[in-house]
Design a protein around this motif. Structure first.
Motif, PDB file in Angstrom:
ATOM      1  N   PRO A   8       0.827  -1.196   0.000  1.00 17.73           N
ATOM      2  CA  PRO A   8       0.000   0.000   0.000  1.00 17.73           C
ATOM      3  C   PRO A   8       0.867   1.254   0.000  1.00 17.73           C
ATOM      4  O   PRO A   8       1.951   1.277   0.565  1.00 17.73           O
ATOM      5  N   GLY A   9       0.381   2.322  -0.626  1.00 17.59           N
ATOM      6  CA  GLY A   9       1.102   3.589  -0.627  1.00 17.59           C
ATOM      7  C   GLY A   9       2.387   3.559  -1.428  1.00 17.59           C
ATOM      8  O   GLY A   9       3.319   4.320  -1.163  1.00 17.59           O
ATOM      9  N   ARG A  10       2.469   2.708  -2.461  1.00 18.78           N
ATOM     10  CA  ARG A  10       3.718   2.527  -3.215  1.00 18.78           C
ATOM     11  C   ARG A  10       4.221   3.849  -3.796  1.00 18.78           C
ATOM     12  O   ARG A  10       5.416   4.154  -3.749  1.00 18.78           O
ATOM     13  N   ASN A  11       3.326   4.656  -4.376  1.00 17.65           N
ATOM     14  CA  ASN A  11       3.752   5.866  -5.066  1.00 17.65           C
ATOM     15  C   ASN A  11       3.528   7.136  -4.249  1.00 17.65           C
ATOM     16  O   ASN A  11       3.618   8.237  -4.782  1.00 17.65           O
ATOM     17  N   ALA A  12       3.244   6.990  -2.966  1.00 20.41           N
ATOM     18  CA  ALA A  12       2.969   8.161  -2.126  1.00 20.41           C
ATOM     19  C   ALA A  12       4.267   8.691  -1.512  1.00 20.41           C
ATOM     20  O   ALA A  12       5.301   8.028  -1.518  1.00 20.41           O
ATOM     21  N   SER A  13       4.198   9.915  -0.970  1.00 19.85           N
ATOM     22  CA  SER A  13       5.327  10.466  -0.236  1.00 19.85           C
ATOM     23  C   SER A  13       5.550   9.633   1.015  1.00 19.85           C
ATOM     24  O   SER A  13       4.640   8.923   1.463  1.00 19.85           O
ATOM     25  N   PRO A  14       6.752   9.679   1.613  1.00 16.55           N
ATOM     26  CA  PRO A  14       7.005   8.866   2.815  1.00 16.55           C
ATOM     27  C   PRO A  14       5.980   9.105   3.919  1.00 16.55           C
ATOM     28  O   PRO A  14       5.513   8.160   4.557  1.00 16.55           O
ATOM     29  N   ARG A  15       5.631  10.376   4.167  1.00 14.25           N
ATOM     30  CA  ARG A  15       4.673  10.671   5.235  1.00 14.25           C
ATOM     31  C   ARG A  15       3.293  10.107   4.902  1.00 14.25           C
ATOM     32  O   ARG A  15       2.646   9.498   5.747  1.00 14.25           O
ATOM     33  N   THR A  16       2.849  10.306   3.652  1.00 13.67           N
ATOM     34  CA  THR A  16       1.541   9.791   3.249  1.00 13.67           C
ATOM     35  C   THR A  16       1.531   8.271   3.276  1.00 13.67           C
ATOM     36  O   THR A  16       0.555   7.645   3.693  1.00 13.67           O
ATOM     37  N   ALA A  17       2.643   7.653   2.839  1.00  9.18           N
ATOM     38  CA  ALA A  17       2.730   6.192   2.844  1.00  9.18           C
ATOM     39  C   ALA A  17       2.628   5.653   4.267  1.00  9.18           C
ATOM     40  O   ALA A  17       1.950   4.643   4.513  1.00  9.18           O
ATOM     41  N   ARG A  18       3.296   6.328   5.211  1.00  6.71           N
ATOM     42  CA  ARG A  18       3.202   5.888   6.617  1.00  6.71           C
ATOM     43  C   ARG A  18       1.761   5.990   7.117  1.00  6.71           C
ATOM     44  O   ARG A  18       1.284   5.087   7.815  1.00  6.71           O
ATOM     45  N   ALA A  19       1.074   7.081   6.779  1.00  9.23           N
ATOM     46  CA  ALA A  19      -0.313   7.250   7.217  1.00  9.23           C
ATOM     47  C   ALA A  19      -1.209   6.163   6.625  1.00  9.23           C
ATOM     48  O   ALA A  19      -2.063   5.597   7.310  1.00  9.23           O
ATOM     49  N   ILE A  20      -1.003   5.861   5.349  1.00  8.94           N
ATOM     50  CA  ILE A  20      -1.794   4.812   4.697  1.00  8.94           C
ATOM     51  C   ILE A  20      -1.528   3.463   5.358  1.00  8.94           C
ATOM     52  O   ILE A  20      -2.449   2.682   5.642  1.00  8.94           O
TER      53      ILE A  20
END
Length: 399
Positions: A8-20
């Motif tokens: 999940p969150g493969r293409n998101a920013s690090p912060r957004t990926a952590r939230a996801i």
């Protein structure tokens, strides 16, 4: 186990990926129960270091904790099992009827920790009833060992104005209903969600009852009155004015009288409401205890089933099927859930009779099932609604 959510969150920013990732892990822990870090890795598709960071973040935020240990098929110490901190927040469900008020307190996972109810006699003082209802809620919170509530969801009869979120005034309902909701909102200072009680029953049926995991169905409530809740494509449909499902106003065939905008006695309500069903039972010689209210109608149905009163049951099923056919002709839901005091009393036997008669008058294939929610469907639907809202807030990423 739930299907793996790969990366999940493969293409998101690090912060957004952590939230996801955090939100996904919390949802998995909610749905599956306590899990080890290894199980979280398998279900999320994340790397072991990412899962370790995730677990540390969620522990530091007070959202999860170690709840035990589990042996794994490897050498070394047992793996820690992590679960959601359920007492991080408490919610309340309220079921407000004409004759009683019921309340249920639940933790963040929707598990009941306290329950209480209060009869409301005819002619009760409205102001006193509001205060008694507030004290009932406060007492249940104290009984749960909670200091405060995060969210409250209330189910009440009548129309909820989609613009104001308040009950619309009605001569058919006591004014204290709306006043109690207003006072809960003003005095508790927490989010208070108001919904028609039949709609909340449908929420419960879809989550834990007869329509579990079904995207489209109609719940037909038969008790003191009659109403319906419409769920289409997974969404509860309330209508433009909040009046979707007011089937008590359906005109009755074969009679010159029509319901009016303020009185549905000459509509479908007058055919299957409690007074009509109790009168029908007496016509067929069904002996039962109780007055002509919802409990009396339920008692009449149970007595008829026990005595094998086929004439009464056949007429009852025909009356219910007439309204169900009108619903099916417009919505084609594929499934009708019989709920309310009469629907629950009739159970699978009444549902089968209604299905037989519905098949004769409607060309649309429609399953008819009895309510399968343990306890009160309205109260459970209120708790589920409040729990969903609380989880959305508590599980939201900080910052």
């Amino acid at each position: 186990m739930t299907v793996t959510r790969a990366l999940p969150g493969r293409n998101a920013s690090p912060r957004t990926a952590r939230a996801i990732n955090d939100r996904l892990a919390l949802r998995l822990l909610q749905q599956e129960g306590p899990l080890t870090a290894g199980q979280l890795k398998e279900l999320t598709g994340m790397s072991r270091p990412s899962v370790a960071d995730l677990v540390e973040r969620l522990q530091d935020s007070g959202l999860i904790e170690v709840v035990g240990e589990a042996g794994e098929a490897r050498r070394g110490p047992n793996a820690r099992v992590y679960g959601i901190v359920a007492d991080r927040a408490y919610v309340a469900g309220l079921d407000i009827r004409i004759e009683r008020i019921a309340v249920e307190i639940a933790d963040l996972l929707g598990r009941t920790v306290a329950r209480a109810d209060l009869p409301v006699p005819d002619g009760a003082d409205p102001a006193r009833t509001v205060e008694d209802g507030l004290e009932l809620l406060r007492g249940a919170v104290r009984g749960a060992g909670a200091t405060a509530l995060h969210t409250v969801a209330v189910g009440a009869p009548g129309l909820v104005d989609p613009g104001t979120g308040r009950l619309r005034a009605s001569d058919a309902l006591p004014a204290w209903h709306g006043h109690l909701v207003d006072e809960v909102r003003s005095r508790l200072g927490v989010p208070v969600l108001l919904e028609n009680e039949v709609n909340l029953a449908a929420v419960a049926e879809q989550r834990v009852g007869a329509a579990r995991h079904d995207d489209t169905f109609v719940l037909l409530w038969i008790g003191g009155g009659v109403g319906a809740a419409v769920v289409l494509d997974g969404r509860l449909r309330r209508g433009a004015s909040g009046g979707a499902g007011e089937v008590g106003f359906l005109p009755r065939l074969g009679t010159p009288e029509l319901p009016t905008a303020t009185d549905c006695d000459n509509g479908y309500h007058g055919l299957v409401g409690s007074r009509a069903l109790c009168a029908l039972a007496r016509e067929h010689g069904v002996a039962f205890d109780g007055s002509d209210d919802a409990d009396g109608a339920a008692a009449a149905v149970r007595a008829a089933l026990a005595a094998g009163a086929e004439g009464f049951l056949a007429e009852l099923a025909t009356r219910i099927a007439a309204g169900a056919a009108a619903i099916c002709a417009v919505l084609d839901p594929g499934q009708i859930v019989l709920a309310g005091e009469v629907g629950r009393a009739g159970g699978a036997a009444l549902a089968e009779l209604v299905a037989e008669r519905l098949a004769r008058i409607s060309p649309l294939p429609t399953l008819v099932r009895a309510s399968a929610v343990p306890g009160g469907a309205v109260l459970r639907g209120a708790v589920l609604t409040a729990t969903d809202a609380a989880q959305d807030a508590v599980f939201a990423p900080a910052g």
